[in-house]
Design an enzyme around this catalytic site. Structure first.
Site, PDB file in Angstrom:
ATOM      1  N   GLU A 245       0.890  -0.848  -0.052  1.00 29.69           N
ATOM      2  CA  GLU A 245      -0.233  -0.163   0.112  1.00 29.69           C
ATOM      3  C   GLU A 245       0.790   1.385   0.079  1.00 29.69           C
ATOM      4  OE1 GLU A 245      -2.584   0.261  -0.152  1.00 29.69           O
ATOM      5  OE2 GLU A 245      -4.201  -1.830   0.313  1.00 29.69           O
ATOM      6  N   CYS A 279      -2.249   8.906   2.535  1.00 26.69           N
ATOM      7  CA  CYS A 279      -2.318   8.709   1.558  1.00 26.69           C
ATOM      8  C   CYS A 279      -3.425   9.254   0.339  1.00 26.69           C
ATOM      9  CB  CYS A 279      -2.129   7.661   1.402  1.00 26.69           C
ATOM     10  SG  CYS A 279      -3.390   6.524   2.532  1.00 26.69           S
TER      11      CYS A 279
HETATM   12  P1  NDP Z   1       8.438   4.886   4.612  1.00 26.33           P
HETATM   13  O1  NDP Z   1       8.287   4.768   3.216  1.00 26.33           O
HETATM   14  O2  NDP Z   1       9.350   6.214   5.040  1.00 26.33           O
HETATM   15  O3  NDP Z   1       7.951   4.246   6.266  1.00 26.33           O
HETATM   16  C1  NDP Z   1       7.059   3.067   6.092  1.00 26.33           C
HETATM   17  C2  NDP Z   1       7.752   1.694   7.019  1.00 26.33           C
HETATM   18  O4  NDP Z   1       8.277   1.183   6.148  1.00 26.33           O
HETATM   19  C3  NDP Z   1       8.505   2.572   8.667  1.00 26.33           C
HETATM   20  O5  NDP Z   1       7.627   1.188   9.304  1.00 26.33           O
HETATM   21  C4  NDP Z   1       9.626   2.265   8.178  1.00 26.33           C
HETATM   22  O6  NDP Z   1      10.172   2.444   9.191  1.00 26.33           O
HETATM   23  C5  NDP Z   1       9.705   0.928   7.151  1.00 26.33           C
HETATM   24  N1  NDP Z   1      11.594   1.025   6.007  1.00 26.33           N
HETATM   25  C6  NDP Z   1      11.847   1.856   6.182  1.00 26.33           C
HETATM   26  N2  NDP Z   1      12.648   1.160   5.023  1.00 26.33           N
HETATM   27  C7  NDP Z   1      12.607   0.246   5.141  1.00 26.33           C
HETATM   28  C8  NDP Z   1      12.999  -1.018   4.804  1.00 26.33           C
HETATM   29  N3  NDP Z   1      14.143  -0.510   3.440  1.00 26.33           N
HETATM   30  N4  NDP Z   1      12.481  -2.320   4.766  1.00 26.33           N
HETATM   31  C9  NDP Z   1      11.359  -1.920   5.368  1.00 26.33           C
HETATM   32  N5  NDP Z   1      11.077  -1.678   5.795  1.00 26.33           N
HETATM   33  C10 NDP Z   1      11.197   0.150   5.785  1.00 26.33           C
HETATM   34  O7  NDP Z   1       6.813   5.508   4.645  1.00 26.33           O
HETATM   35  P2  NDP Z   1       6.302   6.676   6.014  1.00 26.33           P
HETATM   36  O8  NDP Z   1       6.412   6.692   6.844  1.00 26.33           O
HETATM   37  O9  NDP Z   1       6.637   8.373   4.857  1.00 26.33           O
HETATM   38  O10 NDP Z   1       5.069   6.632   5.511  1.00 26.33           O
HETATM   39  C11 NDP Z   1       4.319   7.619   4.485  1.00 26.33           C
HETATM   40  C12 NDP Z   1       4.073   7.902   2.908  1.00 26.33           C
HETATM   41  O11 NDP Z   1       2.663   5.974   3.088  1.00 26.33           O
HETATM   42  C13 NDP Z   1       3.140   7.854   2.119  1.00 26.33           C
HETATM   43  O12 NDP Z   1       3.916   8.147   0.616  1.00 26.33           O
HETATM   44  C14 NDP Z   1       1.840   7.723   2.413  1.00 26.33           C
HETATM   45  O13 NDP Z   1       1.379   8.505   0.706  1.00 26.33           O
HETATM   46  C15 NDP Z   1       1.892   6.118   2.647  1.00 26.33           C
HETATM   47  N6  NDP Z   1       0.902   5.458   2.631  1.00 26.33           N
HETATM   48  C16 NDP Z   1      -0.018   5.040   2.214  1.00 26.33           C
HETATM   49  C17 NDP Z   1      -1.068   4.452   2.582  1.00 26.33           C
HETATM   50  C18 NDP Z   1      -2.081   4.031   2.089  1.00 26.33           C
HETATM   51  O14 NDP Z   1      -3.338   2.257   2.086  1.00 26.33           O
HETATM   52  N7  NDP Z   1      -1.492   3.405   0.196  1.00 26.33           N
HETATM   53  C19 NDP Z   1      -1.818   5.413   3.652  1.00 26.33           C
HETATM   54  C20 NDP Z   1      -0.531   5.748   4.656  1.00 26.33           C
HETATM   55  C21 NDP Z   1       0.350   6.274   3.931  1.00 26.33           C
HETATM   56  P3  NDP Z   1      11.422   3.276   9.807  1.00 26.33           P
HETATM   57  O15 NDP Z   1       9.598   4.916   9.788  1.00 26.33           O
HETATM   58  O16 NDP Z   1      11.075   3.603  11.120  1.00 26.33           O
HETATM   59  O17 NDP Z   1      11.634   4.356   8.607  1.00 26.33           O
END
Ligand code: NDP
Length: 498
Positions: A245, A279
């Site tokens: 997502e 999102c």
């Molecule tokens: P990120 O992609 O930065 O992070 C998402 C999660 O992935 C966090 O828990 C992060 O950890 C973790 N993460 C980071 N690097 C890795 C890796 N290499 N391998 C596995 N996991 C990893 O997104 P954001 O948290 O900034 O969220 C915002 C984004 O989410 C926006 O683009 C938004 O549109 C999207 N979103 C989509 C939704 C949907 O349903 N389609 C709903 C809500 C948001 P850490 O935070 O510790 O870096």
């Protein structure tokens, strides 16, 4: 090691992840940062618990999930306050978020047996001597990786459905919202204390990466498109299935027969709720020429009334300090390319806040139109008609949700949006409709949470055929005779050759 703290930016101090309010810098909580070995241990514990949880059956899980739903509903204010403290989201927005999540827990618990339980399916004439049986079995352990912007609603969209399907879950909350993730886990343990069915591991992105490599049976990821690609690449090594997502750049289309007051209300809400950090937030609007000026006027009037600040305001701080640069860049780029700010504008970014900004006539190749801004900004561009609006709406790699305002053509236009979801004469409402699947296409990812598809996402279909009579046309045996094959040829021609 003690790092310098920037309000809202998580730090690791003495092996603990420290989370703080982006508005005040107040500490929201500190949690042990997991090592790769800790992640593996958590997954091993979840695997041990998986047999017990699956063995409870649909009814046993339903009863326990409904107990959790009751707890979440009764403590909705407490959870909303924590969301507000840790992410800066206005309490009223946090209440709406938790309310939506509670509805999903309820629906998933009540519908898992109907959607996933064992059932007979019809046999076809060609194999009429067999009965057909279908059921959906849990994967085992599901790893859920969540973002910070909806730290309750988003993980629960996966967690509740995965649990209802019979999996145990290890959650990696965003480093910006570990306290909310831990609250969810702790309250679940209050109602299901027997086994570690739902647990969390905390830390930075490396912990999410470790979860991808930990041997979980499925990863449900919600976050940015860039990270989604890393997750998919990591999971490819072990053929671990993934649900992605990812981000969006959702458009609203305002047609000539739209109710402009309702459209302006939905536009302002859809674009600016949670300071635009949504999102499925409305980031672009295409309004047809005859209603463009009136619509823009109504949007500016409504958005201009909103308050910005820490407590009690309509729009809170930007949760992730680094996002402020992205928002500033998008506004500056739109203005430099000839767009106009009819509200907010160049000086709207005042860390940690961004004042509502409405940009009009922004070229379609501007970053404010093509990239995810994730701030309280919206572009409104004029189009000749709904057809041109659809073409422009579909011209970005994202395809998450969307909204259409109009009467005669609205549903037809919504169908043509290249997106997983759309709301007609409202914005974002599909997210709260637990009976509907949620997810995107293109750069917005694939797979679905919510609804029947969301339950099936967390289970593998198991197909069983059972002989109930001797075969009249024995074909799948070396005992078949040339006459049997002749009869089969005749039957196939009779059934399908006409
Ligand atoms: P990120 O992609 O930065 O992070 C998402 C999660 O992935 C966090 O828990 C992060 O950890 C973790 N993460 C980071 N690097 C890795 C890796 N290499 N391998 C596995 N996991 C990893 O997104 P954001 O948290 O900034 O969220 C915002 C984004 O989410 C926006 O683009 C938004 O549109 C999207 N979103 C989509 C939704 C949907 O349903 N389609 C709903 C809500 C948001 P850490 O935070 O510790 O870096």
């Amino acid at each position: 090691m003690t790092a310098v703290r920037v309000p809202g930016t998580p730090t690791i101090e003495d092996g603990r992840l420290v989370s703080t309010s982006p508005a005040t810098g107040a500490e929201a909580g500190r949690f042990p940062a997991a090592s790769p070995a800790d992640v593996e241990r958590a997954v091993a514990r979840a695997r041990d618990a998986a047999g017990w949880w699956a063995g409870l059956g649909f009814d046993g899980r339903r009863e326990r999930l409904l107990r959790w739903r009751r707890l979440l509903a009764r403590r909705i204010e407490e959870l909303a306050e924590l969301v507000h403290l840790e992410g800066g989201k206005p309490v009223a927005d946090a209440i709406v978020e938790v309310a939506t999540a509670v509805e999903h827990v309820d629906w998933a618990a009540r519908n898992a047996r109907r959607v996933l339980g064992p059932r007979r399916v019809r046999s076809r004439l060609v194999l009429a001597e067999f009965s057909a049986h279908l059921e959906y079995q849990p994967f085992g352990v599901v790893g859920v990786i969540g973002p910070w912007n909806y730290p309750v609603f988003t993980p629960i969209g996966s967690v509740a459905y995965a649990l209802a399907a019979g999996n145990t879950v290890v959650l990696k909350p965003s480093e910006y919202t570990p306290a909310v993730g831990q609250w969810l886990v702790d309250t679940f343990a209050e109602v299901v204390g027997e086994q570690p069915v739902f647990t969390a591991v905390h830390g930075l992105g490396d912990v999410g990466a470790a979860l991808c490599h930990s041997g979980v049976n499925k990863i449900a990821f919600t976050g940015s498109t860039a990270t989604a690609k890393k997750v998919m690449a990591a999971c490819a090594e072990s053929l671990t299935p993934v649900l992605l997502e990812a981000g969006g750049k959702d458009a609203m289309i305002v047609d000539s027969d739209a109710d402009l007051d309702a459209a302006a209300d939905a536009c302002v809400w859809g674009a600016l709720t949670n300071a635009g950090q949504t999102c499925i937030g409305i980031e672009r609007v295409y309004a047809v020429e005859p209603v463009f000026d009136a619509f823009v006027g109504k949007v500016v009037e409504r958005a201009g009334r909103l308050t910005v600040g820490a407590d009690g305001a309509d729009i809170g701080p930007i949760t992730m300090p680094s996002q402020l640069d992205v928002i500033r860049r998008h506004i500056d780029d739109a203005l430099a390319r000839g767009g106009r700010a009819v509200l907010g504008g160049a000086d709207a970014v005042q860390p940690p806040y961004v004042r509502p900004t409405v940009l009009v006539d922004v070229p379609e190749d501007a970053s404010a139109v093509r990239e995810e801004t994730f701030g309280p900004t919206v572009t409104i561009n004029r189009v000749r008609d709904a057809d041109e609006a659809v073409d422009r709406a579909n011209a970005v790699p994202y395809g998450l949700g969307g909204s259409v305002f109009g009467r005669r053509r609205a549903v037809a236009v919504a169908r043509r949006l290249r997106s997983g979801m759309a709301s007609v004469n409202s914005a974002l409402t599909f997210a709260g409709m637990s009976t509907l699947p949620f997810g995107g296409v293109g750069d917005s990812g694939f797979g679905r949470i919510h609804g029947e598809d969301g339950l099936r996402e967390f289970a593998r279909p198991k197909a069983i055929t059972r002989r109930r009579a001797r075969s009249l046309l024995p074909a799948m045996t070396f005992d078949r005779t040339p006459a049997d094959v002749d009869r089969l040829v005749k039957a196939i021609k009779m059934m399908y050759g006409r």
